[in-house]
Design a protein around this motif. Structure first.
Motif, PDB file in Angstrom:
ATOM      1  N   UNK A 149       0.839  -1.199   0.000  1.00  0.00           N
ATOM      2  CA  UNK A 149       0.000   0.000   0.000  1.00  0.00           C
ATOM      3  C   UNK A 149       0.874   1.249   0.000  1.00  0.00           C
ATOM      4  N   UNK A 150       1.882   1.261   0.862  1.00  0.00           N
ATOM      5  CA  UNK A 150       2.809   2.397   0.909  1.00  0.00           C
ATOM      6  C   UNK A 150       3.554   2.536  -0.416  1.00  0.00           C
ATOM      7  N   UNK A 151       3.947   1.410  -0.998  1.00  0.00           N
ATOM      8  CA  UNK A 151       4.678   1.442  -2.271  1.00  0.00           C
ATOM      9  C   UNK A 151       3.801   2.004  -3.388  1.00  0.00           C
ATOM     10  N   UNK A 152       2.514   1.698  -3.376  1.00  0.00           N
ATOM     11  CA  UNK A 152       1.625   2.240  -4.402  1.00  0.00           C
ATOM     12  C   UNK A 152       1.457   3.746  -4.239  1.00  0.00           C
ATOM     13  N   UNK A 186      10.042  -0.191   0.150  1.00  0.00           N
ATOM     14  CA  UNK A 186      11.042  -0.627  -0.821  1.00  0.00           C
ATOM     15  C   UNK A 186      10.891  -2.080  -1.274  1.00  0.00           C
ATOM     16  N   UNK A 187      10.625  -3.041  -0.367  1.00  0.00           N
ATOM     17  CA  UNK A 187      10.565  -4.433  -0.825  1.00  0.00           C
ATOM     18  C   UNK A 187       9.465  -4.715  -1.847  1.00  0.00           C
ATOM     19  N   UNK A 188       8.447  -3.877  -1.905  1.00  0.00           N
ATOM     20  CA  UNK A 188       7.341  -4.139  -2.830  1.00  0.00           C
ATOM     21  C   UNK A 188       7.187  -3.022  -3.863  1.00  0.00           C
ATOM     22  N   UNK A 189       8.213  -2.188  -3.998  1.00  0.00           N
ATOM     23  CA  UNK A 189       8.098  -1.036  -4.887  1.00  0.00           C
ATOM     24  C   UNK A 189       8.020  -1.449  -6.356  1.00  0.00           C
ATOM     25  N   UNK A 190       8.863  -2.383  -6.788  1.00  0.00           N
ATOM     26  CA  UNK A 190       8.830  -2.823  -8.190  1.00  0.00           C
ATOM     27  C   UNK A 190       7.462  -3.425  -8.522  1.00  0.00           C
ATOM     28  N   UNK A 191       6.923  -4.208  -7.601  1.00  0.00           N
ATOM     29  CA  UNK A 191       5.610  -4.827  -7.785  1.00  0.00           C
ATOM     30  C   UNK A 191       4.513  -3.765  -7.861  1.00  0.00           C
ATOM     31  N   UNK A 192       4.626  -2.742  -7.013  1.00  0.00           N
ATOM     32  CA  UNK A 192       3.624  -1.677  -7.002  1.00  0.00           C
ATOM     33  C   UNK A 192       3.683  -0.861  -8.291  1.00  0.00           C
ATOM     34  N   UNK A 193       4.881  -0.573  -8.767  1.00  0.00           N
ATOM     35  CA  UNK A 193       5.021   0.175 -10.021  1.00  0.00           C
ATOM     36  C   UNK A 193       4.402  -0.617 -11.170  1.00  0.00           C
ATOM     37  N   UNK A 194       4.658  -1.911 -11.215  1.00  0.00           N
ATOM     38  CA  UNK A 194       4.071  -2.756 -12.259  1.00  0.00           C
ATOM     39  C   UNK A 194       2.549  -2.739 -12.175  1.00  0.00           C
TER      40      UNK A 194
END
Length: 221
Positions: A149-152, A186-194
């Motif tokens: 959620x934070x990464x999104x 950070x750990x889910x940032x690439x997933x959130x960007x996708x």
């Protein structure tokens, strides 16, 4: 009815001085959204009170006050303070256990660890009422990992298309958000960007800014 707001996928009409009707142009899981808002309200989360719901409409409290985005447009020097408010709001939401009926996205994989995620938390979805900030637009909410959620939120803010001075304000807003966010995105940032790239309401300019940002994200494209 008087049209008082128009978003990317819904219109808001004034019914009277105390209620509004939010109507999605293409329908959607409106009853599920209303059910979640009632669930959150019962647990002290700042959400509008729902009065009625149909397959396309939600009737809820009419909120008084600007959105956080509107307030930033008038008072850009509050960017860091508003960012911290955004972080605190999200952190408080993540303390709410996800109900079993809420759809799951970005699961933690740990028993009982999934929390309620907004998944579209940004300044346009926070209304600054006299009684405090209120979170709106729960259509994309799901159960899962707070870090996602934070990464999104980071991905959304990184894609905002603004002028040079405003872009500097967004960077300050983002620093404030990360200052008071209780999890590391950070750990889910690439997933959130996708995931952000799959949003049908993403504007071409936003997609281009997000594409440039994704090149700096480990594991991004």
């Amino acid at each position: 009815m008087e049209l008082i707001g128009r978003g990317r996928d819904a219109d808001v009409f004034a019914l009277d001085g105390s209620r509004v009707l939010r109507r999605y142009r293409d329908g959607g899981p409106v009853r599920e959204e209303a059910r979640l808002m009632a669930y959150l309200a019962a647990r002290g989360c700042p959400v509008p009170r729902v009065h009625d719901v149909t397959d396309t409409d939600i009737v809820m409290d009419r909120l008084t006050g600007p959105t956080m985005a509107q307030d930033l447009g008038r008072r850009p020097w509050l960017a860091h303070a508003h960012g911290r408010t955004l972080g605190r709001l999200q952190s408080a939401l993540h303390r709410v256990p996800a109900p079993g009926w809420l759809p799951r996205r970005f699961p933690t994989g740990r028993e009982g660890a999934d929390r309620v995620l907004h998944l579209d938390l940004h300044p346009e979805n926070v209304v600054l009422t006299p009684g405090g900030p209120v979170l709106i637009d729960w259509r994309t909410a799901a159960a899962g990992d707070p870090a996602a959620d934070a990464a999104l939120t980071v991905a959304i803010l990184r894609g905002v298309v603004l002028g040079r001075m405003q872009r500097a304000g967004v960077r300050v807003l983002l620093r404030g958000f990360l200052n008071d966010c209780a999890v590391d995105p950070a750990p889910r940032l690439a997933e959130a960007v996708a995931a952000r790239f799959t949003n049908p309401n993403l504007l071409p300019q936003e997609a281009e800014r997000l594409r440039r940002f994704s090149r700096r994200v480990p594991g991004g494209n």
